[in-house]
Design a protein around this motif. Structure first.
Motif, PDB file in Angstrom:
ATOM      1  N   LEU A 183       0.846  -1.188   0.000  1.00  0.00           N
ATOM      2  CA  LEU A 183       0.000   0.000   0.000  1.00  0.00           C
ATOM      3  C   LEU A 183       0.884   1.241   0.000  1.00  0.00           C
ATOM      4  CD1 LEU A 183      -3.129  -0.148   0.116  1.00  0.00           C
ATOM      5  CD2 LEU A 183      -2.965   0.511   2.517  1.00  0.00           C
ATOM      6  N   VAL A 184       0.574   2.184  -0.874  1.00  0.00           N
ATOM      7  CA  VAL A 184       1.467   3.331  -1.072  1.00  0.00           C
ATOM      8  C   VAL A 184       1.663   4.130   0.206  1.00  0.00           C
ATOM      9  CG1 VAL A 184      -0.357   4.915  -1.832  1.00  0.00           C
ATOM     10  CG2 VAL A 184       1.999   5.255  -2.627  1.00  0.00           C
ATOM     11  N   PHE A 185       0.654   4.180   1.080  1.00  0.00           N
ATOM     12  CA  PHE A 185       0.769   4.964   2.319  1.00  0.00           C
ATOM     13  C   PHE A 185       1.874   4.421   3.224  1.00  0.00           C
ATOM     14  CE2 PHE A 185      -3.715   4.797   1.012  1.00  0.00           C
ATOM     15  CZ  PHE A 185      -3.909   6.128   0.704  1.00  0.00           C
ATOM     16  N   ASN A 186       2.114   3.117   3.127  1.00  0.00           N
ATOM     17  CA  ASN A 186       3.148   2.510   3.962  1.00  0.00           C
ATOM     18  C   ASN A 186       4.555   2.773   3.432  1.00  0.00           C
ATOM     19  OD1 ASN A 186       1.364   1.295   5.864  1.00  0.00           O
ATOM     20  ND2 ASN A 186       0.862  -0.291   4.372  1.00  0.00           N
ATOM     21  N   GLN A 187       4.642   3.493   2.319  1.00  0.00           N
ATOM     22  CA  GLN A 187       5.949   3.782   1.723  1.00  0.00           C
ATOM     23  C   GLN A 187       6.285   5.267   1.743  1.00  0.00           C
ATOM     24  OE1 GLN A 187       5.878   2.015  -2.233  1.00  0.00           O
ATOM     25  NE2 GLN A 187       4.617   0.332  -1.513  1.00  0.00           N
ATOM     26  N   LEU A 188       5.394   6.108   2.307  1.00  0.00           N
ATOM     27  CA  LEU A 188       5.600   7.558   2.289  1.00  0.00           C
ATOM     28  C   LEU A 188       6.012   8.058   3.673  1.00  0.00           C
ATOM     29  CD1 LEU A 188       2.439   8.702   0.273  1.00  0.00           C
ATOM     30  CD2 LEU A 188       4.753   8.367  -0.592  1.00  0.00           C
TER      31      LEU A 188
END
Length: 478
Positions: A325-330
């Motif tokens: 999930l992109v949020f876990n990479q920001l």
């Protein structure tokens, strides 16, 4: 922006163009800059913080980067991208940005008109491409300085416009304006044709050169039409020796593949929510807006709806803790608004009822069908069905490149020809140091089509293409 295309309409009566670029987003703009005779050189007194790269840069003083061995220069570089040339160009433009530093670019730019390669850049929109279709107040994912093109930093441009970066990031409207302005300020306008739609690219085997001929017959025929100021459509047909695909991936939204997907209240763009809000179709007292997806576009839609107190049902198939999930990479510090959405998604999956009034999260839910009476039917993680009344559906689940103008829609150009073309999972198969198609000589791909998904890194592809085309020009007989 240009009338130059009129000179090339009669393909049989004009000399074939060396290059046609299809797509006028950041990749196409950067490539046009390089093909217009602007060449990067290392500043004589520059010292790069990467010691191995610094040593290599000193081995060819006074030689333009486009004329050097990009494979050799990029060897050993690491970063947030898989493309070695993209990492190289980024390292030269922003030497220590990943470490929070602000070391200036080690490059200086020289305009050498005699090295320019004639070309046309065809685009549906104004220069900047899809950036003109994004809601202008949206803040960019990348830092503002990472959105810039060679030799004109975004922060310097914004200072002159008396604009400011927000938490080091710019709005989409500012970036769209910056790209359009860049083309004008760098004197590239005559290369650009806005309102151009390519309908077909055809290729064949070049005929052998006759004695004394410059080079073989053109490999490509590019057909399409230009929408003029009076909204009429002017057809064109161009001959080109090389074609560069720079169309991005926003042309064809991904489909849900469920019954009811074609109903009139189902949309695939945030602008539909904006229009419905203005029209009063959705409001704080209406049924919820159903937002499907767990990416940044879906998060933008959630933020927009929350701003206007519009009730939201937010459904997605993944777990909130999925590492993909992109949020876990920001980083949280840079992207507080996206992490707020992620927090809402997570807390709703733990706490019931929702601690956020007007917002309901449905993680690991699969949408089964949409009914004409605006009922959405889901299957939850336990296999049970749930039904919700909704006012509007926004299906924001990504998009695919539309290469329908290519033979076979470009399917045989992909890394895995048996799978759908995808910027993230199955891009066009290109040589990593020239970005020329492995399967078709003279055909190049840059940007997301070649797997480079951030503006910061698409410029490396443009550098690779320009280097390859300049070498081809140098091999031509006089």
């Amino acid at each position: 922006m240009s009338n130059g295309w009129k000179d090339h309409l009669g393909a049989s009566s004009s000399e074939p163009l060396p290059v046609v670029v299809i797509g006028n987003g950041p990749s196409g703009i950067c490539l046009s800059y390089l093909l217009s005779g602007y060449n990067p050189y290392v500043k004589p007194d520059a010292i790069h913080p990467h010691p191995v790269l610094q040593r290599k840069l000193t081995e060819a003083p006074g030689v333009s980067i486009v004329d050097q061995d990009l494979d050799y220069l990029s060897e050993g570089l690491e970063g947030r991208c898989q493309s070695p040339v993209a990492l190289l160009f980024d390292a030269l433009l922003r030497p220590d940005t990943d470490f929070g530093g602000n070391v200036e670019s080690v490059l200086t730019w020289k305009h050498q008109k005699e090295r320019a390669i004639p070309h046309l850049v065809l685009g549906r929109n104004l220069p900047g491409g899809a950036w003109h279709s994004i809601e202008g107040s949206m803040v960019t994912l990348s830092q503002g300085d990472w959105m810039g093109l060679p030799d004109l930093q975004v922060k310097d441009w914004m200072c002159r416009k008396r604009r400011g970066l927000r938490n080091s990031r710019a709005t989409a409207g500012d970036i769209a304006h910056y790209y359009r302005d860049y083309v004008i300020k760098k004197g590239l306008s005559h290369n650009f044709v806005s309102g151009a739609v390519v309908t077909a690219v055809e290729w064949g085997t070049p005929e052998p050169s006759s004695p004394g001929a410059r080079d073989p017959s053109p490999l490509f025929q590019v057909n399409g039409f230009v929408t003029t100021a009076d909204q009429s459509q002017q057809p064109f047909s161009l001959c080109a020796r090389n074609v560069v695909l720079a169309t991005g991936t926003s042309d064809s939204p991904a489909r849900l593949g469920i019954p009811g997907e074609a109903l009139p209240f189902v949309h695939r763009d945030l602008s539909a929510l904006e229009a419905a809000t203005r029209a009063g179709t959705v409001s704080p007292s209406s049924d919820p807006v159903l937002i499907i997806g767990a990416g940044l576009s879906a998060a933008d839609a959630v933020l927009y709806a929350r701003h206007y107190n519009i009730p939201v049902i937010h459904a997605f198939r993944r777990s909130v803790d999925d590492p993909g999930l992109v949020f876990n990479q920001l980083p949280k510090m840079l992207y507080p608004e996206y992490h707020k959405v992620h927090q809402m998604m997570r807390e709703q999956s733990i706490l019931s009822p929702s601690p956020y009034e007007g917002y309901r999260s449905l993680p690991e839910h699969q949408l089964l069908l949409l009914r004409e009476d605006r009922q959405a039917v889901f299957r939850d993680p336990r296999g049970l069905q749930k039904v919700f009344g909704i006012a509007l559906v926004l299906a924001l689940i990504g998009s695919h490149p539309d290469l329908s103008f290519l033979p076979g829609a470009g399917a045989d150009l992909a890394t895995d020809p048996n799978q759908p073309l995808s910027a993230k999972r199955n891009p066009i198969d290109v040589d990593p140091f020239t970005y020329q198609s492995i399967h078709r000589e003279g055909l190049y791909a840059v940007g997301p089509l070649a797997g480079d998904n951030f503006v910061r890194f698409v410029q490396g592809g443009a550098l690779a293409v320009a280097s390859s085309l300049l070498r081809k020009e140098a091999r031509k007989p006089p």
